[in-house]
Design a protein around this motif. Structure first.
Motif, PDB file in Angstrom:
ATOM      1  N   SER A 126       0.828  -1.210   0.000  1.00 33.34           N
ATOM      2  CA  SER A 126       0.000   0.000   0.000  1.00 33.34           C
ATOM      3  C   SER A 126       0.862   1.259   0.000  1.00 33.34           C
ATOM      4  CB  SER A 126      -0.926   0.007   1.222  1.00 33.34           C
ATOM      5  OG  SER A 126      -1.884  -1.022   1.131  1.00 33.34           O
ATOM      6  N   ASN A 127       1.926   1.243   0.771  1.00 31.17           N
ATOM      7  CA  ASN A 127       2.856   2.368   0.767  1.00 31.17           C
ATOM      8  C   ASN A 127       3.493   2.554  -0.594  1.00 31.17           C
ATOM      9  OD1 ASN A 127       2.748   3.462   3.426  1.00 31.17           O
ATOM     10  ND2 ASN A 127       3.895   1.716   4.203  1.00 31.17           N
ATOM     11  N   ALA A 128       3.841   1.428  -1.226  1.00 30.98           N
ATOM     12  CA  ALA A 128       4.447   1.492  -2.558  1.00 30.98           C
ATOM     13  C   ALA A 128       3.459   2.053  -3.572  1.00 30.98           C
ATOM     14  CB  ALA A 128       4.915   0.101  -2.982  1.00 30.98           C
ATOM     15  N   VAL A 129       2.188   1.689  -3.438  1.00 29.70           N
ATOM     16  CA  VAL A 129       1.146   2.219  -4.331  1.00 29.70           C
ATOM     17  C   VAL A 129       1.079   3.737  -4.212  1.00 29.70           C
ATOM     18  CG1 VAL A 129      -1.345   2.316  -4.758  1.00 29.70           C
ATOM     19  CG2 VAL A 129      -0.244   0.108  -4.358  1.00 29.70           C
ATOM     20  N   ALA A 130       1.116   4.223  -2.969  1.00 28.73           N
ATOM     21  CA  ALA A 130       1.035   5.665  -2.749  1.00 28.73           C
ATOM     22  C   ALA A 130       2.243   6.390  -3.332  1.00 28.73           C
ATOM     23  CB  ALA A 130       0.926   5.950  -1.251  1.00 28.73           C
ATOM     24  N   LYS A 131       3.402   5.789  -3.227  1.00 29.13           N
ATOM     25  CA  LYS A 131       4.629   6.430  -3.703  1.00 29.13           C
ATOM     26  C   LYS A 131       4.776   6.345  -5.224  1.00 29.13           C
ATOM     27  CE  LYS A 131       7.147   5.539   0.601  1.00 29.13           C
ATOM     28  NZ  LYS A 131       8.243   4.785   1.241  1.00 29.13           N
ATOM     29  N   ILE A 132       4.432   5.191  -5.774  1.00 31.37           N
ATOM     30  CA  ILE A 132       4.644   4.964  -7.208  1.00 31.37           C
ATOM     31  C   ILE A 132       3.475   5.482  -8.036  1.00 31.37           C
ATOM     32  CG2 ILE A 132       4.933   3.162  -8.967  1.00 31.37           C
ATOM     33  CD1 ILE A 132       6.532   1.571  -6.885  1.00 31.37           C
ATOM     34  N   GLY A 133       2.269   5.424  -7.471  1.00 36.35           N
ATOM     35  CA  GLY A 133       1.122   5.996  -8.159  1.00 36.35           C
ATOM     36  C   GLY A 133       0.314   5.029  -8.990  1.00 36.35           C
ATOM     37  N   GLU A 134       0.568   3.744  -8.874  1.00 34.17           N
ATOM     38  CA  GLU A 134      -0.213   2.751  -9.605  1.00 34.17           C
ATOM     39  C   GLU A 134      -0.568   1.596  -8.678  1.00 34.17           C
ATOM     40  OE1 GLU A 134       1.364   3.052 -14.227  1.00 34.17           O
ATOM     41  OE2 GLU A 134       1.270   1.116 -13.219  1.00 34.17           O
ATOM     42  N   LYS A 135      -1.625   0.902  -9.036  1.00 32.49           N
ATOM     43  CA  LYS A 135      -1.983  -0.304  -8.304  1.00 32.49           C
ATOM     44  C   LYS A 135      -0.875  -1.339  -8.480  1.00 32.49           C
ATOM     45  CE  LYS A 135      -5.422  -4.003  -8.018  1.00 32.49           C
ATOM     46  NZ  LYS A 135      -6.689  -4.545  -8.562  1.00 32.49           N
ATOM     47  N   ILE A 136      -0.488  -1.958  -7.376  1.00 29.52           N
ATOM     48  CA  ILE A 136       0.544  -2.995  -7.385  1.00 29.52           C
ATOM     49  C   ILE A 136      -0.034  -4.237  -6.718  1.00 29.52           C
ATOM     50  CG2 ILE A 136       2.827  -3.668  -6.523  1.00 29.52           C
ATOM     51  CD1 ILE A 136       3.556  -0.678  -6.573  1.00 29.52           C
ATOM     52  N   THR A 137       0.183  -5.382  -7.333  1.00 29.10           N
ATOM     53  CA  THR A 137      -0.396  -6.622  -6.824  1.00 29.10           C
ATOM     54  C   THR A 137       0.645  -7.725  -6.757  1.00 29.10           C
ATOM     55  OG1 THR A 137      -2.516  -6.062  -7.884  1.00 29.10           O
ATOM     56  CG2 THR A 137      -2.215  -8.338  -7.161  1.00 29.10           C
ATOM     57  N   LEU A 138       0.737  -8.350  -5.595  1.00 31.76           N
ATOM     58  CA  LEU A 138       1.492  -9.595  -5.489  1.00 31.76           C
ATOM     59  C   LEU A 138       0.551 -10.681  -5.983  1.00 31.76           C
ATOM     60  CD1 LEU A 138       3.772 -11.487  -4.567  1.00 31.76           C
ATOM     61  CD2 LEU A 138       2.798 -11.410  -2.259  1.00 31.76           C
TER      62      LEU A 138
END
Length: 294
Positions: A126-138
């Motif tokens: 979730s932190n990575a999503v906020a920083k990178i700006g895209e949805k990220i999924t494992l």
């Protein structure tokens, strides 16, 4: 530290929060961008969660090997551009190392597990999503173990668009194991050998081939023999050991593996985004929608 308009713009793009909220976050954190992202998330002002309904069908596969353990993982993002981003690749590397260290059984278990920094994997993403700006999924992962007498075959193709992790038992020839993984990446077999193909699937294929032969006008008395011959070609398509080796088409993969003194006991092949229904957006309509304020 003075907060500039460019800093506010960057933070807004990363989090989707309002302009004044972004400015306040930067002032409160003395211009520290990462801290400002966390500040907005803590206040519930970051829109990272709103990205949850987006489709993440791009990304990369990665392989981490540590001694007798290895993991193949697929992590998705929304665009190929972000998949090539250094920050995204750091996320993938961190997740791979954590999965290998903790060996969770499922994605759900992995998301709930705690990383060395004290954060759960879910919160880390979730932190990575906020920083990178895209949805990220494992999306998925596979952990394999071996003994000192075996060899892993890790192979990434097209910068991680395809990832293969093969395991040869009874040989320590890592180069050969990697060659087998490369072959699997190229030809995409479904099984190791014919023994793994279910009788139901074989019968279904036999029925199709029989109908094809009859529709071609072949005499019924030779159809059965023809079908068995064509079944051999079918097995070559789906079983890696029956395939001609990509590095030496005159040799079957079975013979190549046998020459190492080992046995191919498992492989996992991931192609980024396979099976994910990608949404086809009309870019012009999207722009007009935003212009109209919809």
């Amino acid at each position: 530290m003075a907060v500039t308009a460019q800093m506010v713009k960057e933070l807004r793009e990363k989090t989707g929060a309002g302009m004044m909220d972004c400015k306040k976050a930067l002032v409160e954190t003395n211009g520290d961008m990462d801290a400002a992202v966390d500040f907005l998330r803590e206040k519930g002002l970051s829109s990272a969660a709103k990205k949850a309904d987006r489709i993440a069908a791009e990304g990369i596969t990665a392989i981490e090997v540590q001694g007798n353990k290895a993991v193949l993982v697929e992590v998705n993002a929304e665009t190929d551009f972000v998949a090539k981003n250094e920050n995204f690749q750091t996320v993938v590397k961190d997740l791979s190392a954590h999965l290998l260290a903790t060996e969770p059984a499922t994605v759900e278990e992995a998301l709930a597990s705690t990383m060395e920094n004290g954060s759960t994997v879910e919160n880390y993403i979730s932190n990575a999503v906020a920083k990178i700006g895209e949805k990220i999924t494992l999306r998925r992962f596979e952990i394999k173990t071996k003994t000192d007498a075996d060899a892993f075959g890790p192979y990434l193709h097209m910068g991680g668009r395809i990832g293969v992790l093969a395991l040869l038992e009874g040989t320590t020839d890592e180069a050969a194991a990697k060659d087998v993984a490369m072959h699997i990446a190229a030809l995409n077999p479904q099984y190791i050998s014919r023994d793994e193909v279910s009788e139901e699937e074989v019968e279904r294929e036999r029925k199709v081939l029989t109908e094809q032969a009859l529709n071609e006008g072949k005499p019924e008395n030779i159809v059965a023999k023809m079908v068995e011959g064509r079944l051999g070609k079918y097995f070559e398509d789906v079983c890696v050991l029956d395939q001609s080796f990509v590095k030496n088409p005159d040799q079957k993969v079975r013979d190549f593996v046998k020459a190492t003194g080992g046995e191919l006991v498992s492989f996992t092949r991931y192609a980024v985004g396979e099976g994910i229904e990608k949404r086809e957006d009309n870019f012009a309509e999207e722009v007009m929608s935003q212009v109209k304020g919809n």
